[in-house]
Design an enzyme around this catalytic site. Structure first.
Site, PDB file in Angstrom:
ATOM      1  N   ARG A 245       0.834  -1.205   0.000  1.00 46.79           N
ATOM      2  CA  ARG A 245       0.000   0.000   0.000  1.00 46.79           C
ATOM      3  C   ARG A 245       0.869   1.255   0.000  1.00 46.79           C
ATOM      4  NH1 ARG A 245      -4.699  -1.867   4.396  1.00 46.79           N
ATOM      5  NH2 ARG A 245      -5.153  -3.861   3.359  1.00 46.79           N
ATOM      6  N   ARG A 260       1.614   1.492  10.367  1.00 49.93           N
ATOM      7  CA  ARG A 260       1.293   1.752   8.955  1.00 49.93           C
ATOM      8  C   ARG A 260       2.572   1.643   8.134  1.00 49.93           C
ATOM      9  NH1 ARG A 260      -3.494   3.687   7.445  1.00 49.93           N
ATOM     10  NH2 ARG A 260      -3.925   4.656   9.460  1.00 49.93           N
ATOM     11  N   GLU A 332      -6.986   0.089  15.088  1.00 52.73           N
ATOM     12  CA  GLU A 332      -7.639  -0.977  14.336  1.00 52.73           C
ATOM     13  C   GLU A 332      -6.677  -2.125  14.068  1.00 52.73           C
ATOM     14  OE1 GLU A 332      -9.419  -1.874   9.886  1.00 52.73           O
ATOM     15  OE2 GLU A 332      -9.146   0.218  10.506  1.00 52.73           O
ATOM     16  N   SER A 335     -10.988  -6.114  10.610  1.00 50.08           N
ATOM     17  CA  SER A 335     -12.318  -5.673  10.200  1.00 50.08           C
ATOM     18  C   SER A 335     -13.022  -6.834   9.504  1.00 50.08           C
ATOM     19  CB  SER A 335     -12.245  -4.463   9.265  1.00 50.08           C
ATOM     20  OG  SER A 335     -11.621  -4.817   8.041  1.00 50.08           O
ATOM     21  N   ARG A 390       0.185  -5.003  12.921  1.00 48.76           N
ATOM     22  CA  ARG A 390      -0.621  -4.422  13.994  1.00 48.76           C
ATOM     23  C   ARG A 390      -0.819  -5.404  15.148  1.00 48.76           C
ATOM     24  NH1 ARG A 390      -4.939  -0.315  11.023  1.00 48.76           N
ATOM     25  NH2 ARG A 390      -3.333   0.789   9.809  1.00 48.76           N
TER      26      ARG A 390
END
Length: 425
Positions: A245, A260, A332, A335, A390
């Site tokens: 990403r 990130r 987070e 999800s 994470r």
């Protein structure tokens, strides 16, 4: 229109409707001229007087020129319709809160924040002191936001991947190793935008391929352009893949360290099902995540995310946010999303419902015959079983000790050669 407004989408439904009407009108014009051309060609057959033949030849040339012009117009309208149509987001579930991130509804809270009797370190400081997280070398080799995981951190990544994969396989998911490169067209069909200044996608120069940002994309395309039987559904897949990403626009202390990065590993769950199954399956996916993170000993909350935080494909999305004491906030870690038929329409994944028995009109002793039912689009769902960086952040910060060591959650120890503590070399 209101759905787009609630989701802060730049899509213009009215423009899409107008383009669709123009496209349909242009298609009718093309079909009409093609029919005239066919009639002209048919009239040319057989014996004709010279004047009649000459007239038909000229008419044929005029029709050919007219058709070429109309087909060019049709192609341009189709491109515009596709471009604008792809910007439209899915319809949000009626229960989804309306608003931005702060409007998220808390579905569940598990555990409570750990109380420390020493000064808490963040994961980056812990990783540097334990000599297992190295951003400096990676910056020289690849650039900022890349990392070397080594020693116990490398083993922890492998442990997390194997732990997560074993858990989801035990729940009926088929394990898969997915390609890290996919065609740009596939990425678009899954609802991602590979172009633009704010894209999160790395494109390969002079190639139709893009690096995947999630295994959701190659998993979603497994059944592209197929018609499945209802008996096959639901299909549950679990993919391990590397995620790439650009993180365009990301920055600040919230993005520090492993939280990130440009490249990371992830175990992703993906489900293909009937429309009647998808809502219950979303709850199942959230339950799998809840059970895993509870077993790992994390304090976390599950949120029903509001309209302003939904990605374009999502009809409804649950986020899992774990407490990260190093930065004194929730972050987070996972999800789960129900995308209904948003992706399947673009990927052209259909299923044929079971045939319906109807009385035989011929009246052969009351027997029934099966009536074939038209195909329907499937629903798709995706959920993160384990986003490695994470998870490492959460484990390092929640299980740190006063001496700078990190306790390994018991559930992961069998996957790390029964190592129980991460210590400095």
């Amino acid at each position: 229109m209101q759905n787009c407004k609630n989701r802060h989408s730049n899509a213009n439904p009215a423009k899409v409707v107008n383009l669709y009407d123009e496209f349909c009108e242009a298609q009718q014009q093309v079909d009409s001229v093609r029919a005239d051309r066919n009639s002209n060609a048919k009239a040319m057959k057989g014996k004709l007087d010279p004047d009649k033949r000459k007239s038909l030849i000229q008419q044929g040339k005029d029709l050919k020129d007219s058709l070429a012009s109309l087909e060019a117009k049709l192609e341009a309208l189709e491109d515009s319709l596709q471009r604008e149509g792809q910007l439209l987001p899915n319809l949000a579930h009626p229960s989804v809160p309306i608003g931005d991130e702060e409007a998220a509804a808390v579905v569940a809270v598990v555990g409570s924040p750990r109380e420390f009797d020493f000064k808490v370190r963040d994961h980056l400081q812990l990783g540097q002191e334990l000599d297992c997280i190295d951003f400096d070398t990676a910056a020289e080799v690849s650039g900022s936001k890349f990392v070397y995981l080594k020693r116990a951190a490398a083993l922890l990544e492998l442990a997390l991947v194997n732990y997560a994969m074993q858990k989801v396989v035990s729940r009926g998911f088929v394990p898969m190793m997915t390609p890290d490169l996919v065609k740009e067209s596939v990425l678009e069909k899954c609802g991602f935008q590979p172009r633009g200044t704010a894209t999160q996608v790395y494109s390969v120069q002079d190639s139709p391929l893009c690096l995947t940002g999630t295994a959701e994309i190659p998993l979603g395309a497994v059944y592209m352009d197929q018609i499945l039987s209802e008996d096959q559904l639901p299909i549950k897949m679990a993919g391990f893949g590397h995620c790439f990403r650009t993180e365009a626009g990301a920055g600040g202390s919230a993005s520090r360290g492993l939280y990130r990065v440009h490249q990371f590993s992830k175990v992703e769950m993906f489900v293909v099902c009937t429309p009647q199954q998808s809502e219950a399956l979303l709850e199942d996916l959230a339950d799998i995540e809840k059970n895993m993170f509870t077993e790992l000993g994390l304090h976390f909350k599950i949120l029903d995310m509001p309209t302003g935080d939904l990605g374009a494909p999502a009809h409804r999305k649950y986020d899992v946010e774990a407490w990260m004491p190093g930065v004194q906030r929730y972050g987070e870690i996972s999800s789960a999303s129900n995308c209904t038929d948003y992706q399947s329409r673009r990927l052209n994944i259909r299923y044929r419902p079971k045939a319906v028995d109807i009385p035989d009109s011929a009246g052969s002793n009351g027997k029934q015959k099966a009536k074939k039912v038209p195909t329907e689009f499937v629903h798709t769902l995706n959920a993160t079983a384990c986003a490695v960086p994470r998870m490492i952040v959460a484990i390092f910060e929640n299980f740190q000790q006063a001496d700078g060591t990190v306790i390994i959650p018991e559930a992961l120890r069998p996957y790390m050669g029964n190592m129980s503590v991460i210590t400095a070399p």
